[in-house]
Design a protein around this motif. Structure first.
Motif, PDB file in Angstrom:
ATOM      1  N   MET A 167       0.855  -1.173   0.000  1.00  0.00           N
ATOM      2  CA  MET A 167       0.000   0.000   0.000  1.00  0.00           C
ATOM      3  C   MET A 167       0.901   1.236   0.000  1.00  0.00           C
ATOM      4  O   MET A 167       1.859   1.311   0.772  1.00  0.00           O
ATOM      5  CB  MET A 167      -0.904   0.026   1.225  1.00  0.00           C
ATOM      6  N   LEU A 168       0.582   2.184  -0.879  1.00  0.00           N
ATOM      7  CA  LEU A 168       1.390   3.394  -1.019  1.00  0.00           C
ATOM      8  C   LEU A 168       0.597   4.590  -0.522  1.00  0.00           C
ATOM      9  O   LEU A 168      -0.593   4.706  -0.799  1.00  0.00           O
ATOM     10  CB  LEU A 168       1.761   3.616  -2.486  1.00  0.00           C
ATOM     11  N   GLY A 169       1.249   5.477   0.213  1.00  0.00           N
ATOM     12  CA  GLY A 169       0.542   6.659   0.679  1.00  0.00           C
ATOM     13  C   GLY A 169       1.346   7.445   1.685  1.00  0.00           C
ATOM     14  O   GLY A 169       2.527   7.165   1.935  1.00  0.00           O
ATOM     15  N   ALA A 170       0.693   8.441   2.266  1.00  0.00           N
ATOM     16  CA  ALA A 170       1.337   9.292   3.264  1.00  0.00           C
ATOM     17  C   ALA A 170       0.466   9.387   4.504  1.00  0.00           C
ATOM     18  O   ALA A 170       0.328  10.435   5.111  1.00  0.00           O
ATOM     19  CB  ALA A 170       1.612  10.671   2.679  1.00  0.00           C
ATOM     20  N   GLY A 171      -0.123   8.250   4.880  1.00  0.00           N
ATOM     21  CA  GLY A 171      -0.972   8.211   6.065  1.00  0.00           C
ATOM     22  C   GLY A 171      -2.413   7.967   5.702  1.00  0.00           C
ATOM     23  O   GLY A 171      -2.779   7.751   4.543  1.00  0.00           O
ATOM     24  N   GLU A 180      -4.600  -3.731   8.597  1.00  0.00           N
ATOM     25  CA  GLU A 180      -5.706  -4.650   8.823  1.00  0.00           C
ATOM     26  C   GLU A 180      -5.669  -5.871   7.909  1.00  0.00           C
ATOM     27  O   GLU A 180      -6.153  -6.942   8.289  1.00  0.00           O
ATOM     28  CB  GLU A 180      -7.042  -3.919   8.655  1.00  0.00           C
ATOM     29  N   HIS A 181      -5.078  -5.719   6.733  1.00  0.00           N
ATOM     30  CA  HIS A 181      -5.073  -6.817   5.772  1.00  0.00           C
ATOM     31  C   HIS A 181      -3.702  -7.468   5.610  1.00  0.00           C
ATOM     32  O   HIS A 181      -3.515  -8.310   4.726  1.00  0.00           O
ATOM     33  CB  HIS A 181      -5.606  -6.336   4.426  1.00  0.00           C
ATOM     34  N   GLY A 182      -2.758  -7.090   6.466  1.00  0.00           N
ATOM     35  CA  GLY A 182      -1.452  -7.743   6.458  1.00  0.00           C
ATOM     36  C   GLY A 182      -0.641  -7.506   5.206  1.00  0.00           C
ATOM     37  O   GLY A 182      -0.095  -8.441   4.610  1.00  0.00           O
ATOM     38  N   LEU A 183      -0.549  -6.239   4.793  1.00  0.00           N
ATOM     39  CA  LEU A 183       0.191  -5.869   3.588  1.00  0.00           C
ATOM     40  C   LEU A 183       1.384  -5.001   3.963  1.00  0.00           C
ATOM     41  O   LEU A 183       1.460  -4.460   5.052  1.00  0.00           O
ATOM     42  CB  LEU A 183      -0.730  -5.107   2.631  1.00  0.00           C
ATOM     43  N   SER A 184       2.324  -4.865   3.041  1.00  0.00           N
ATOM     44  CA  SER A 184       3.457  -3.977   3.246  1.00  0.00           C
ATOM     45  C   SER A 184       3.027  -2.526   2.996  1.00  0.00           C
ATOM     46  O   SER A 184       2.020  -2.270   2.332  1.00  0.00           O
ATOM     47  CB  SER A 184       4.609  -4.351   2.318  1.00  0.00           C
ATOM     48  N   LEU A 185       3.809  -1.582   3.521  1.00  0.00           N
ATOM     49  CA  LEU A 185       3.453  -0.163   3.427  1.00  0.00           C
ATOM     50  C   LEU A 185       4.669   0.674   3.052  1.00  0.00           C
ATOM     51  O   LEU A 185       5.733   0.548   3.656  1.00  0.00           O
ATOM     52  CB  LEU A 185       2.902   0.328   4.769  1.00  0.00           C
ATOM     53  N   THR A 186       4.505   1.528   2.049  1.00  0.00           N
ATOM     54  CA  THR A 186       5.523   2.524   1.715  1.00  0.00           C
ATOM     55  C   THR A 186       5.000   3.910   2.050  1.00  0.00           C
ATOM     56  O   THR A 186       3.928   4.312   1.575  1.00  0.00           O
ATOM     57  CB  THR A 186       5.902   2.474   0.221  1.00  0.00           C
ATOM     58  N   TYR A 187       5.768   4.636   2.885  1.00  0.00           N
ATOM     59  CA  TYR A 187       5.402   6.005   3.232  1.00  0.00           C
ATOM     60  C   TYR A 187       6.079   6.973   2.262  1.00  0.00           C
ATOM     61  O   TYR A 187       7.297   6.928   2.054  1.00  0.00           O
ATOM     62  CB  TYR A 187       5.818   6.339   4.664  1.00  0.00           C
ATOM     63  N   ALA A 188       5.270   7.875   1.677  1.00  0.00           N
ATOM     64  CA  ALA A 188       5.774   8.802   0.657  1.00  0.00           C
ATOM     65  C   ALA A 188       6.391  10.034   1.307  1.00  0.00           C
ATOM     66  O   ALA A 188       5.775  11.106   1.348  1.00  0.00           O
ATOM     67  CB  ALA A 188       4.646   9.193  -0.288  1.00  0.00           C
ATOM     68  N   ASN A 218       6.074  -4.886   7.323  1.00  0.00           N
ATOM     69  CA  ASN A 218       7.178  -4.581   6.418  1.00  0.00           C
ATOM     70  C   ASN A 218       6.920  -3.212   5.808  1.00  0.00           C
ATOM     71  O   ASN A 218       5.910  -3.002   5.137  1.00  0.00           O
ATOM     72  CB  ASN A 218       7.286  -5.630   5.312  1.00  0.00           C
ATOM     73  N   SER A 219       7.801  -2.262   6.072  1.00  0.00           N
ATOM     74  CA  SER A 219       7.559  -0.878   5.663  1.00  0.00           C
ATOM     75  C   SER A 219       8.788  -0.280   4.999  1.00  0.00           C
ATOM     76  O   SER A 219       9.914  -0.747   5.182  1.00  0.00           O
ATOM     77  CB  SER A 219       7.151  -0.026   6.865  1.00  0.00           C
ATOM     78  N   ALA A 220       8.538   0.776   4.237  1.00  0.00           N
ATOM     79  CA  ALA A 220       9.618   1.488   3.548  1.00  0.00           C
ATOM     80  C   ALA A 220       9.271   2.961   3.484  1.00  0.00           C
ATOM     81  O   ALA A 220       8.115   3.358   3.651  1.00  0.00           O
ATOM     82  CB  ALA A 220       9.815   0.928   2.138  1.00  0.00           C
ATOM     83  N   ILE A 221      10.270   3.782   3.244  1.00  0.00           N
ATOM     84  CA  ILE A 221      10.045   5.187   2.929  1.00  0.00           C
ATOM     85  C   ILE A 221      10.628   5.463   1.549  1.00  0.00           C
ATOM     86  O   ILE A 221      11.599   4.823   1.128  1.00  0.00           O
ATOM     87  CB  ILE A 221      10.650   6.158   3.983  1.00  0.00           C
ATOM     88  N   TYR A 302      12.179   6.881  10.824  1.00  0.00           N
ATOM     89  CA  TYR A 302      10.859   6.324  10.556  1.00  0.00           C
ATOM     90  C   TYR A 302      10.690   4.905  11.107  1.00  0.00           C
ATOM     91  O   TYR A 302       9.569   4.408  11.192  1.00  0.00           O
ATOM     92  CB  TYR A 302      10.596   6.289   9.049  1.00  0.00           C
ATOM     93  N   GLN A 303      11.797   4.241  11.435  1.00  0.00           N
ATOM     94  CA  GLN A 303      11.763   2.850  11.897  1.00  0.00           C
ATOM     95  C   GLN A 303      11.150   1.928  10.840  1.00  0.00           C
ATOM     96  O   GLN A 303      10.253   1.120  11.111  1.00  0.00           O
ATOM     97  CB  GLN A 303      11.000   2.735  13.214  1.00  0.00           C
ATOM     98  N   VAL A 304      11.668   2.054   9.616  1.00  0.00           N
ATOM     99  CA  VAL A 304      11.203   1.213   8.517  1.00  0.00           C
ATOM    100  C   VAL A 304      12.250   0.153   8.195  1.00  0.00           C
ATOM    101  O   VAL A 304      13.394   0.231   8.639  1.00  0.00           O
ATOM    102  CB  VAL A 304      10.902   2.050   7.260  1.00  0.00           C
ATOM    103  N   GLU A 305      11.830  -0.837   7.410  1.00  0.00           N
ATOM    104  CA  GLU A 305      12.725  -1.933   7.042  1.00  0.00           C
ATOM    105  C   GLU A 305      13.488  -1.668   5.744  1.00  0.00           C
ATOM    106  O   GLU A 305      14.575  -2.213   5.536  1.00  0.00           O
ATOM    107  CB  GLU A 305      11.928  -3.243   6.896  1.00  0.00           C
TER     108      GLU A 305
END
Length: 334
Positions: A167-171, A180-188, A218-221, A302-305
């Motif tokens: 999932m891509l977004g900024a919040g 909720e659906h157990g997906l990875s997240l990238t913060y823009a 699992n997260s990224a920036i 950000y404490q991302v992976e």
């Protein structure tokens, strides 16, 4: 080692055309593959004359066929415009041919009023964003037991492996859906370099529920990055980035990504200068060692992976040199 990714806009440099830009993206992806980068994503950008990547799925298929190891993904598919079933089919086809190498990044940007209108012409009803995501997940898991309005429908080709879902977004909504659906997240970070970004990531991790797609958070920036041999060279390349960004920020649609020479000739109003100051906060600019240190700080903040760089600076040769310098600074091949 930090997993390092690239989001490549397929910039159309001044004096080039879309074909040039797409072929340069292929060469950059091949180099990134050789250098040890983790993921290589391409965006969905409509009615953007200086960007060649409008249909990421088509470009992804070609990139995956020209590379060997690196994961290829969308950054991202703007799901509200499309049928979740067709999106699932597209990415199952990619996964069937290139198993365990495909990322489906999902976004929610309308792409401007006219683009939104033309991509959704004559649609009487629209599903919620979360329902669209749920539908994609249903079609990618062959789930016919859970209650669904198309319960027995399966997306083909059926594959033993699944694409990674990001999932891509900024919040906001993207964070909630990812957790909720157990997906990875990238913060823009390149969209909203704000202090509450750390709260977004923390909230995602706190509410994360394991799924068949991701067992743990699992997260990224993602951040604009300009890398050169020296800080002075990077700052000079950044002049073109400034000129391009101020055009976008003032609702212009540049025909190309400007050269440094063109950027140097520009004169900006006080309003435009303030825009440039703000956009600089979305970027890391410098030599490879400096950029490395700043990316490490950003990851820790950000404490991302994972970390995704967006090398939006002029010249294919400069971009290739930049990602090579950064790869060496990070010792990606060791």
């Amino acid at each position: 080692m930090i997993p390092l990714n690239i989001l490549d806009y397929s910039l159309i440099d001044e004096g080039n055309n879309a074909r040039d830009a797409l072929l340069q993206t292929v060469e950059l992806a091949k180099l990134a593959d050789q250098l040890g980068y983790n993921r290589y994503w391409v965006p969905e950008q409509h009615h953007a004359f200086s960007i060649a990547s409008s249909t990421p799925e088509m470009l992804m298929m070609y990139l995956a066929s020209r590379t060997k190891r690196i994961r290829i993904g969308s950054g991202g598919v703007m799901l509200p415009h499309y049928s979740p079933y067709k999106v699932a089919e597209n990415f199952r086809m990619l996964e069937a041919i290139h198993p365990n190498r495909i990322d489906l990044g999902i976004g929610n940007s309308p792409g401007g009023r006219l683009v939104n209108q033309v991509l959704n012409e004559e649609k009487e009803e629209r599903l919620s964003y979360e329902q669209l995501v749920k539908d994609v997940l249903k079609y990618l898991t062959d789930d016919t037991s859970s209650e669904h309005r198309f319960q027995n429908l399966i997306a083909t080709p059926v594959t033993p492996t699944k694409p990674e879902i990001w999932m891509l977004g900024a919040g906001g909504q993207s964070t909630k859906i990812a957790a909720e659906h157990g997906l990875s997240l990238t913060y823009a970070h390149f969209v909203k370099p704000l202090d509450n970004g750390i709260d977004v990531i923390a909230d995602y991790k706190k509410h994360f529920r394991p799924s068949v797609f991701q067992k743990k958070p699992n997260s990224a920036i993602a951040v604009f990055t300009i890398i050169a041999e020296t800080k002075e060279e990077a700052e000079e390349l950044a002049l073109a980035f400034d000129d391009w960004m101020v055009s976008l920020e003032t609702a212009k649609n540049p025909l190309y990504f400007p050269s440094v020479e063109t950027a140097k000739k520009q004169e900006y109003s006080s309003f435009e200068k303030k825009k440039i100051e703000r956009t600089r906060k979305k970027a890391i600019i410098g030599d490879a060692q400096y950029v490395k240190e700043e990316l490490i700080k950003l990851k820790a903040y950000y404490q991302v992976e994972e970390v995704t760089i967006i090398p939006n600076f002029p010249g294919a040769a400069n971009r290739m040199k930049g990602i090579e310098l950064l790869a060496k600074a990070f010792d990606l091949l060791e």
